[in-house]
Write an enzyme that holds these catalytic residues in place. Structure first.
Site, mmCIF file in Angstrom:
data_model
loop_
_atom_site.group_PDB
_atom_site.id
_atom_site.type_symbol
_atom_site.label_atom_id
_atom_site.label_comp_id
_atom_site.label_asym_id
_atom_site.label_seq_id
_atom_site.Cartn_x
_atom_site.Cartn_y
_atom_site.Cartn_z
ATOM 1 N N TYR A 48 0.923 -1.272 0.142
ATOM 2 C CA TYR A 48 -0.025 -0.186 -0.161
ATOM 3 C C TYR A 48 0.877 1.164 -0.133
ATOM 4 O O TYR A 48 0.891 2.072 -0.806
ATOM 5 C CB TYR A 48 -0.848 0.028 1.243
ATOM 6 C CG TYR A 48 -2.032 1.186 1.038
ATOM 7 C CD1 TYR A 48 -2.878 1.095 0.428
ATOM 8 C CD2 TYR A 48 -1.738 2.151 1.991
ATOM 9 C CE1 TYR A 48 -3.855 2.311 0.335
ATOM 10 C CE2 TYR A 48 -2.731 3.387 2.154
ATOM 11 C CZ TYR A 48 -3.774 3.311 1.237
ATOM 12 O OH TYR A 48 -4.606 4.175 1.472
HETATM 13 P P1 NDP Z 1 -13.884 2.624 0.415
HETATM 14 O O1 NDP Z 1 -13.712 1.324 0.373
HETATM 15 O O2 NDP Z 1 -14.918 3.088 0.909
HETATM 16 O O3 NDP Z 1 -13.824 3.068 -1.148
HETATM 17 C C1 NDP Z 1 -13.150 2.630 -2.151
HETATM 18 C C2 NDP Z 1 -13.830 2.856 -3.434
HETATM 19 O O4 NDP Z 1 -12.912 2.355 -4.793
HETATM 20 C C3 NDP Z 1 -15.003 2.119 -3.760
HETATM 21 O O5 NDP Z 1 -15.925 3.072 -4.317
HETATM 22 C C4 NDP Z 1 -14.928 0.938 -4.650
HETATM 23 O O6 NDP Z 1 -15.673 0.750 -5.346
HETATM 24 C C5 NDP Z 1 -13.657 1.744 -5.422
HETATM 25 N N1 NDP Z 1 -12.963 0.628 -6.020
HETATM 26 C C6 NDP Z 1 -11.985 -0.259 -5.519
HETATM 27 N N2 NDP Z 1 -11.289 -0.952 -6.326
HETATM 28 C C7 NDP Z 1 -12.055 -0.814 -7.757
HETATM 29 C C8 NDP Z 1 -11.661 -1.033 -9.006
HETATM 30 N N3 NDP Z 1 -10.892 -2.070 -9.201
HETATM 31 N N4 NDP Z 1 -12.352 -0.322 -10.073
HETATM 32 C C9 NDP Z 1 -13.133 0.671 -9.592
HETATM 33 N N5 NDP Z 1 -13.401 1.101 -8.374
HETATM 34 C C10 NDP Z 1 -12.838 0.458 -7.295
HETATM 35 O O7 NDP Z 1 -12.729 3.474 0.862
HETATM 36 P P2 NDP Z 1 -12.112 4.974 0.835
HETATM 37 O O8 NDP Z 1 -13.181 5.945 0.541
HETATM 38 O O9 NDP Z 1 -11.457 5.004 2.103
HETATM 39 O O10 NDP Z 1 -10.845 5.022 -0.118
HETATM 40 C C11 NDP Z 1 -10.968 5.892 -1.179
HETATM 41 C C12 NDP Z 1 -9.518 6.536 -1.713
HETATM 42 O O11 NDP Z 1 -9.015 6.911 -0.464
HETATM 43 C C13 NDP Z 1 -8.653 4.989 -1.698
HETATM 44 O O12 NDP Z 1 -7.747 5.189 -3.001
HETATM 45 C C14 NDP Z 1 -7.871 4.966 -0.479
HETATM 46 O O13 NDP Z 1 -6.620 4.292 -0.624
HETATM 47 C C15 NDP Z 1 -7.458 6.574 -0.239
HETATM 48 N N6 NDP Z 1 -7.352 6.695 1.273
HETATM 49 C C16 NDP Z 1 -8.317 6.422 2.085
HETATM 50 C C17 NDP Z 1 -8.039 6.648 3.672
HETATM 51 C C18 NDP Z 1 -8.927 6.301 4.683
HETATM 52 O O14 NDP Z 1 -8.405 6.116 5.890
HETATM 53 N N7 NDP Z 1 -10.316 5.746 4.420
HETATM 54 C C19 NDP Z 1 -6.688 7.309 3.979
HETATM 55 C C20 NDP Z 1 -5.815 7.573 2.915
HETATM 56 C C21 NDP Z 1 -6.205 7.245 1.537
HETATM 57 P P3 NDP Z 1 -16.271 -0.543 -5.937
HETATM 58 O O15 NDP Z 1 -16.072 -1.645 -4.930
HETATM 59 O O16 NDP Z 1 -17.669 -0.256 -6.107
HETATM 60 O O17 NDP Z 1 -15.620 -0.857 -7.124
#
Ligand code: NDP
Length: 257
Positions: free
Chosen positions: A161
């Site tokens: 990650y």
């Molecule tokens: P969530 O798990 O709530 O959201 C992740 C999103 O990414 C979902 O909408 C999921 O949609 C989508 N996703 C995952 N894999 C795919 C794929 N292969 N194709 C298309 N969409 C995909 O997590 P967060 O909101 O926390 O994460 C969002 C971003 O923020 C990420 O990049 C994460 O690394 C980053 N982040 C989050 C932090 C946190 O503490 N929450 C801290 C720092 C960064 P679906 O499954 O419907 O495809």
């Protein structure tokens, strides 16, 4: 009806990972700020109902089922913006995931590949599709990639990650340098721990971890998803017109200390 403001008025925005967490919050913030939004993710039920919610509040919203690891899906999501709304002005490349807490020497190659595929190739695919559309239109634009505080400093037991989120910052800088002269700005946000569904459930199971994180954060709390979305919206807006290649920590001071 939710009041709509104007930070992104007249812009067409693509948001990946819009089915939950930070991406869903961004969909609401971008629409409230006047953007026409295309919501992309794999879970169709979620992006469909969010698009309906936004339309019921007066926004223009479409959705595109999209796996960001598949280049044809990201191209189709951009085409959705062009076909439905006449172009693409801004994008928040937010889709990503991390499964932490496994020591580097014990983590299987499959998980490494999966994390790199979504977090790095996913952003790569998005940038290629979005920049191609922007160059074809000749109108410039603004792109924001979602990195993490893990892209700025290491945390233990999350090596792939951390590597993937450092790579997102590298891609951001490389793309910013390459397309600045054609009016395309590219920036990143680096969120600290943000209370999404997944993180909230994890904290409920491990309250000690939440307390430790608060202690390591000058503002002594986690972020709300909308706080990350606000930063992304500003970076996408014309008010950030001289900002490119930057990574903005949105972390309550976590990376400052
Ligand atoms: P969530 O798990 O709530 O959201 C992740 C999103 O990414 C979902 O909408 C999921 O949609 C989508 N996703 C995952 N894999 C795919 C794929 N292969 N194709 C298309 N969409 C995909 O997590 P967060 O909101 O926390 O994460 C969002 C971003 O923020 C990420 O990049 C994460 O690394 C980053 N982040 C989050 C932090 C946190 O503490 N929450 C801290 C720092 C960064 P679906 O499954 O419907 O495809």
């Amino acid at each position: 009806m939710t009041p709509r403001h104007g930070l992104l008025r007249g812009k067409v925005a693509l948001i990946t990972g819009a089915s939950s967490g930070i991406g869903a919050a961004a969909a609401r913030v971008f629409a409230r700020e006047g953007a026409d939004v295309v919501l992309a993710a794999r879970r169709e039920d979620r992006i469909k109902s969010l698009a309906e919610e936004l339309r019921s509040e007066g926004a223009r919203a479409e959705y595109a089922v999209c796996d960001v690891t598949r280049a044809q899906d990201t191209v189709a999501a951009v085409e959705c913006a062009v076909d439905r709304f006449g172009g693409l002005d801004v994008a928040f490349n937010n889709a990503g995931f991390g499964v932490g807490r496994t020591p580097l020497h014990e983590m299987g190659d499959d998980l490494y590949d999966q994390i790199m595929d979504v977090n790095v190739r996913g952003v790569w695919n998005c940038l290629q599709a979005e920049i191609s559309a922007m160059l074809a239109a000749g109108t410039g634009g603004a792109l924001v990639n979602n990195s993490s505080v893990g892209g700025l400093r290491a945390t233990p037991v999350a090596a792939p990650y951390v590597a993937s989120k450092h790579a997102v910052i590298g891609l951001t800088k490389a793309a910013a340098a390459e397309y600045a002269d054609r009016g395309i700005r590219v920036n990143s946000v680096a969120p600290g721990t943000t209370r999404t569904e997944v993180v909230g459930a994890w904290f409920d199971a491990h309250p000690d971890m939440e307390a430790a994180l608060h202690q390591a954060t000058p503002q002594a709390r986690t972020a709300e998803p909308s706080e990350i979305a606000e930063a992304a919206a500003w970076l996408c807006s014309d008010r950030a017109s001289f900002v490119t290649g930057a990574t903005m920590p949105v972390d309550g001071g976590f990376t400052m200390v």
